[in-house]
Design a protein around this motif. Structure first.
Motif, short mmCIF file in Angstrom:
data_model
loop_
_atom_site.label_atom_id
_atom_site.label_comp_id
_atom_site.label_asym_id
_atom_site.label_seq_id
_atom_site.Cartn_x
_atom_site.Cartn_y
_atom_site.Cartn_z
N ASP A 138 -7.69 19.89 -3.11
CA ASP A 138 -6.42 19.68 -2.39
C ASP A 138 -6.72 19.42 -0.91
OD1 ASP A 138 -3.69 19.69 -1.73
OD2 ASP A 138 -3.71 21.84 -1.36
N SER A 139 -7.14 18.20 -0.62
CA SER A 139 -7.65 17.87 0.71
C SER A 139 -6.60 17.31 1.67
CB SER A 139 -8.77 16.83 0.58
OG SER A 139 -8.28 15.65 -0.01
N HIS A 140 -5.49 16.79 1.16
CA HIS A 140 -4.48 16.13 1.99
C HIS A 140 -5.12 15.01 2.81
CE1 HIS A 140 -1.70 19.95 2.08
NE2 HIS A 140 -2.05 19.57 0.86
N ALA A 141 -6.11 14.36 2.23
CA ALA A 141 -6.87 13.35 2.97
C ALA A 141 -6.74 11.96 2.37
CB ALA A 141 -8.34 13.76 3.01
N ALA A 142 -5.79 11.75 1.47
CA ALA A 142 -5.66 10.46 0.78
C ALA A 142 -4.20 10.22 0.45
CB ALA A 142 -6.49 10.47 -0.50
N PRO A 143 -3.85 8.98 0.13
CA PRO A 143 -2.48 8.71 -0.33
C PRO A 143 -2.19 9.48 -1.61
CG PRO A 143 -3.60 6.66 0.26
CD PRO A 143 -4.65 7.74 0.27
N VAL A 144 -0.91 9.66 -1.90
CA VAL A 144 -0.49 10.36 -3.12
C VAL A 144 -0.97 9.59 -4.34
CG1 VAL A 144 1.50 11.22 -4.43
CG2 VAL A 144 1.52 11.29 -1.92
N ASP A 145 -1.60 10.29 -5.28
CA ASP A 145 -2.12 9.66 -6.48
C ASP A 145 -0.97 9.31 -7.43
OD1 ASP A 145 -4.84 9.31 -8.07
OD2 ASP A 145 -3.39 10.17 -9.48
N VAL A 146 -1.19 8.27 -8.24
CA VAL A 146 -0.15 7.82 -9.17
C VAL A 146 0.22 8.94 -10.15
CG1 VAL A 146 -1.81 6.83 -10.80
CG2 VAL A 146 0.55 5.96 -10.74
N ALA A 147 -0.73 9.80 -10.53
CA ALA A 147 -0.42 10.90 -11.44
C ALA A 147 0.55 11.89 -10.78
CB ALA A 147 -1.70 11.61 -11.86
N PRO A 170 14.75 17.97 -0.97
CA PRO A 170 13.93 17.64 0.20
C PRO A 170 12.45 17.60 -0.17
CG PRO A 170 15.58 19.29 0.77
CD PRO A 170 15.65 19.12 -0.72
N THR A 171 11.79 16.51 0.26
CA THR A 171 10.41 16.26 -0.18
C THR A 171 9.54 15.91 1.02
OG1 THR A 171 11.17 15.47 -2.34
CG2 THR A 171 8.95 14.82 -1.64
N LEU A 172 8.46 16.65 1.18
CA LEU A 172 7.54 16.39 2.29
C LEU A 172 6.31 15.66 1.81
CD1 LEU A 172 6.95 17.09 5.39
CD2 LEU A 172 5.28 18.66 4.40
N LEU A 173 5.96 14.58 2.50
CA LEU A 173 4.67 13.91 2.31
C LEU A 173 3.66 14.56 3.25
CD1 LEU A 173 2.94 11.49 1.21
CD2 LEU A 173 3.70 10.25 3.24
N GLU A 174 2.63 15.22 2.67
CA GLU A 174 1.62 15.90 3.47
C GLU A 174 0.40 15.02 3.69
OE1 GLU A 174 1.53 20.53 2.92
OE2 GLU A 174 1.31 19.58 0.95
N ARG A 175 -0.09 15.02 4.91
CA ARG A 175 -1.35 14.35 5.23
C ARG A 175 -1.96 15.07 6.42
NH1 ARG A 175 -2.93 9.06 3.78
NH2 ARG A 175 -5.15 8.84 4.26
#
Length: 288
Positions: A221-230, A246-251
């Protein structure tokens, strides 16, 4: 105030000025509490201005809710002051421990799902909610080991915490996917057991692929890449059960430009506003 049922992104210092200049159409911003536990400085200067324009979610990473000892009252004092200062729409923390015997490990470490841990976690959450004067959200963890002493499933443990404390849940879809792959469980089946009625916020993020000593897949769980299709697919399943949330995109590593983050968050917004399975399919195709 509540978070809107839209996509938000984590607010990063390198984007402060651009957010104020461009004012992107983003549902909300989220910050890590521990980055703002000082009296003043540039972080507070910019967050105060951005808070005037956008709803805010505050996410803790060091409360040590699963720790064996009592909570750090000085840390909790700083959190109470931060919450009073910004009056965020949401506060969340992790089902994890991060310190022991006065040593802070700078990580979110797993807990056993047993009765003693349940009692300890519930006691800590009760204390936090009493100090904050509000309901908090508890995030499901990403895990890489399991405990022989565990007598409950993760979903059963979370459901019991909700029942005993009245807290809500932050469903991290990436964490759910990562843990299920790492432990050989089916993510869709785990989602069916998740106490969704308590979910007040969702996180989606990217992971890093690795392998364990036996050569089996290991996700970090690195939060270092785009969200995977799965993860997008599992998120669509969440929305099919819950509706817009409410949905957060983490990076948090290899952070791209604000426009790139916004574009990825718009995929979540498309799913949130999707009126048909076809719209969801188009969103998922764009993530591949």
């Amino acid at each position: 105030m509540k978070l809107p049922p839209r996509a938000g992104i984590g607010l990063k210092p390198q984007h402060f000025r651009e957010v104020l200049a461009v004012q992107p159409d983003i549902g909300f911003f989220e910050v890590h509490a521990e980055n703002y536990m000082v009296a003043g400085g540039p972080y507070h200067h910019f967050l105060g201005r951005i808070r005037e324009q956008y709803p805010l979610s505050i996410h803790g990473v060091a409360l040590n809710l699963g720790g064996a000892g009592p909570l750090d009252e000085a840390h909790l004092d700083r959190l109470v002051e931060l919450m009073r200062r910004y009056e965020p729409a949401s506060f969340s923390e992790h089902l994890a421990w991060s310190s022991h015997g006065g040593v802070f490990y700078n990580d979110l470490l797993p807990v056993a799902y047993d009765r003693p841990t349940l009692q300890r976690v519930c006691s800590h959450i009760d204390h936090v909610q009493e100090r904050l004067g509000r309901r908090m959200l508890l995030e499901n963890p990403s895990t890489y080991v399991q405990f022989e002493t565990s007598s409950m499933s993760e979903c059963g443990f979370l459901a019991e915490v909700v029942t005993r404390t009245g807290c809500g849940l932050l469903l991290d879809v990436n964490n759910l996917h990562v843990s299920c792959v790492n432990h050989g469980r089916d993510a869709v089946a785990s989602l069916a057991d998740f106490p969704l009625s308590a979910v007040g916020e969702v996180h989606v993020a990217g992971f890093t692929r690795d392998a364990d000593a036996a050569g089996a897949p290991l996700l970090i769980d690195s939060h270092a890449a785009p969200v995977d299709v799965a993860v997008w697919g599992l998120y669509a399943s969440v929305l099919a059960r819950l509706g817009p949330v409410p949905t957060l995109l983490e990076r948090d590593q290899d952070i791209p430009s604000l426009s790139e983050l916004h574009a990825e968050a718009q995929r979540a917004d498309l799913l949130l506003s999707s009126g048909s399975e076809r719209n969801a399919d188009l969103c998922l195709e764009g993530a591949q």
